[in-house]
Design an enzyme around this catalytic site. Structure first.
Site, PDB file in Angstrom:
ATOM      1  N   CYS A  50       0.783  -1.218   0.008  1.00 26.32           N
ATOM      2  CA  CYS A  50       0.030  -0.029  -0.128  1.00 26.32           C
ATOM      3  C   CYS A  50       0.762   1.296  -0.142  1.00 26.32           C
ATOM      4  O   CYS A  50       2.024   1.185   0.260  1.00 26.32           O
ATOM      5  CB  CYS A  50      -0.864   0.123   1.014  1.00 26.32           C
ATOM      6  N   CYS A  81      -2.587  -2.886  -3.586  1.00 29.05           N
ATOM      7  CA  CYS A  81      -3.894  -2.634  -2.735  1.00 29.05           C
ATOM      8  C   CYS A  81      -4.860  -2.048  -3.804  1.00 29.05           C
ATOM      9  O   CYS A  81      -4.685  -1.081  -4.352  1.00 29.05           O
ATOM     10  CB  CYS A  81      -3.735  -1.669  -1.700  1.00 29.05           C
ATOM     11  N   CYS A  84      -6.157   1.717  -1.986  1.00 26.02           N
ATOM     12  CA  CYS A  84      -5.474   2.911  -2.079  1.00 26.02           C
ATOM     13  C   CYS A  84      -4.801   3.204  -3.535  1.00 26.02           C
ATOM     14  O   CYS A  84      -4.026   4.212  -3.598  1.00 26.02           O
ATOM     15  CB  CYS A  84      -4.419   3.109  -0.992  1.00 26.02           C
TER      16      CYS A  84
END
Length: 499
Positions: A50, A81, A84
């Site tokens: 992330c 991810c 995000c």
């Protein structure tokens, strides 16, 4: 009294690494967007990596691993991810500042050189062997050139899947993949989804942009930046410099659109970027308002004749608008100077714009706006389909070198000949000191023009006017300091007038 035992150098490095990673974990805990793109974190229990500002529940420290690049996280087996979108963050400002082989290599890879010329081509441009480039990149950023280019191709593929209706097969080759199988395997590894699933997910994502029928209709993008961004100052400069036929800026101040034509490796493009008001400047010292500006984006649209140019076009726009800068580091350094402090407080996040086409900028810096406009009309290639007032591409150096009006013994002829035959290269990975030396060696070239080329065409953040008595405390951000002075209408230290 017994002496305090000093740790062994290896143990000291380990302790320093632990402290460094603990600081990064604190940034993750606070979801600090200032560090998006500066590093990535991965969670061993989920297999996902992330950006620091990811809104998901913060993982336990013992499960977190840190990586300097998305490619390093992917090489370690982690997937991106979906919440995000760590592949959509601004680039690290470190690569704009660094002039060593790693910094130069990172800029070239972002420009798509590995996709076009392979690792051998990258190494040749850098003047190193492919093995040396591989070793240095792996040591510094945790991934070699192939892995770095692969991560970039995956991001390009996701953009095309979720913003265009191009067939999946065409997207595979447009993103730079050698085969459809390689494309499918990479997308699955990076996003844990097939290309079709990734496209479908984009249709249900509230943040997704409108899908267009083809790149010729204009691919809509959000060009991310970190921290505050003074778009008004950048658009004022672009409007002042615009050359008819290849550029235009229209709309009311604060909501303007900058458009221009671009010559790219595989074809041409017409690009448009919208001004985005950054809001009022915060009161008080700029350094105390770091958390108040998580960042944002500029809306852009790219009409490409060949979708393989998407990566290169995006990176050239990012350099033009200086979107990978670290405004926190710049403002903190310059805000400590008594002369610059009020200017930084008035315009936090002021950028030092670059150039969309370095060779074009070098010619413009030497010729001046008026003459450059004449060169466009005489020697620029006309677009097959004009777009409003945009009718031409800026002439190639070879066309200008052969033009009678440049003359065989003029500075413009010397410059364009050096660019045309490859003696002088102004690409993203150019050695800035070597380029400056070569430019100054051209007959009639003045130092102020060379400084402008180094600042804008080469994106050097630390250029001072020749002979100027500029404080050392402005380093390594002297280009930004001078931009503050110019924007505020204040005199530049001992800067000579030219053109």
């Amino acid at each position: 009294m017994s002496e305090i035992r000093q740790p062994h150098p290896r143990e000291r490095r380990r302790l320093e690494g632990v402290i460094y990673e603990d600081s990064r974990y604190q940034a993750v805990c606070s979801r600090d967007a200032r560090f998006d793109g500066e590093f990535f974190f991965a969670v061993e229990t989920t297999g996902i990596y992330c950006r620091p500002s990811c809104p998901a529940v913060t993982p336990k420290r013992r499960n977190v691993r840190f990586y300097p690049t998305a490619a390093a996280a992917q090489s370690a087996g982690f997937r991106a991810c979906r919440r995000c979108r760590p592949d959509a963050v601004p680039g690290s400002a470190e690569w704009n500042v660094r002039a060593d082989v790693v910094g130069r290599a990172m800029r070239l890879i972002k420009d798509g050189v590995v996709d076009r010329e392979g690792v051998g081509g990258l190494a040749l441009r850098l003047g190193y062997s492919a093995r040396q480039v591989q070793r240095q990149l792996t040591a510094e950023v945790g991934a070699g050139p192939v892995a770095l280019a692969r991560a970039q191709r995956a991001h390009t593929a996701r953009v095309l899947l979720q913003t265009t209706a191009l067939p999946v097969t065409e997207i595979a080759f447009s993103a730079g993949f050698a085969s459809v199988r390689q494309f499918n395997d990479t997308v699955r590894a990076v996003y844990a989804a097939t290309p079709s699933e990734l496209r479908a997910a984009g249709s249900h994502d509230g943040r997704a942009v409108r899908r267009v029928a083809a790149p010729s209709a204009g691919i809509p993008l959000r060009l991310a930046h970190r921290g505050p961004y003074q778009s008004t100052a950048v658009f004022d400069l672009l409007a002042h410099e615009a050359i008819p036929g290849i550029e235009e800026v229209d709309g009311p101040r604060g909501r303007r659109t900058y458009r221009r034509t671009l010559r790219l490796p595989y074809g041409t493009a017409v690009v448009a970027v919208d001004e985005r008001h950054g809001g009022p400047a915060p009161r008080g010292p700029a350094r105390s308002h770091r958390a108040a500006h998580p960042g944002g984006w500029l809306d852009a649209r790219l009409r490409l004749t060949d979708p393989r140019d998407l990566t290169t076009a995006v990176q050239r726009l990012r350099r033009l608008f200086d979107l990978d800068a670290d405004p926190y580091a710049v403002d903190e350094r310059l805000g400590a100077d008594p002369r610059l402090a009020p200017l930084v407080a008035a315009r936090p996040g002021l950028r030092s714009p670059g150039a969309a086409d370095p060779e074009e900028f070098a010619v413009r810096a030497l010729a001046g706006r008026g003459r450059a406009g004449e060169l466009v009309q005489r020697y620029g290639k006309a677009l097959d389909s004009p777009c409003g007032t945009l009718t031409h591409l800026f002439p190639e150096p070879a066309a200008l070198a052969a033009a009678e009006e440049t003359g065989p013994h003029t500075t413009l002829a010397a410059l364009t000949c050096a660019l045309a035959d490859g003696t002088l290269r102004l690409d993203a990975g150019a050695d800035r000191d070597a380029v400056q030396h070569m430019l100054l060696a051209l007959p009639g070239m003045d130092p102020c023009t060379v400084a402008a080329i180094r600042t804008r065409a080469l994106g050097d953040p630390d250029v001072a006017p020749p002979g100027a008595d500029v404080p050392d405390t402005w380093r390594p951000w002297r280009s930004y300091a001078l931009q503050h002075l110019r924007t505020a209408g204040e005199p530049i230290p001992e800067e000579q007038e030219h053109h």
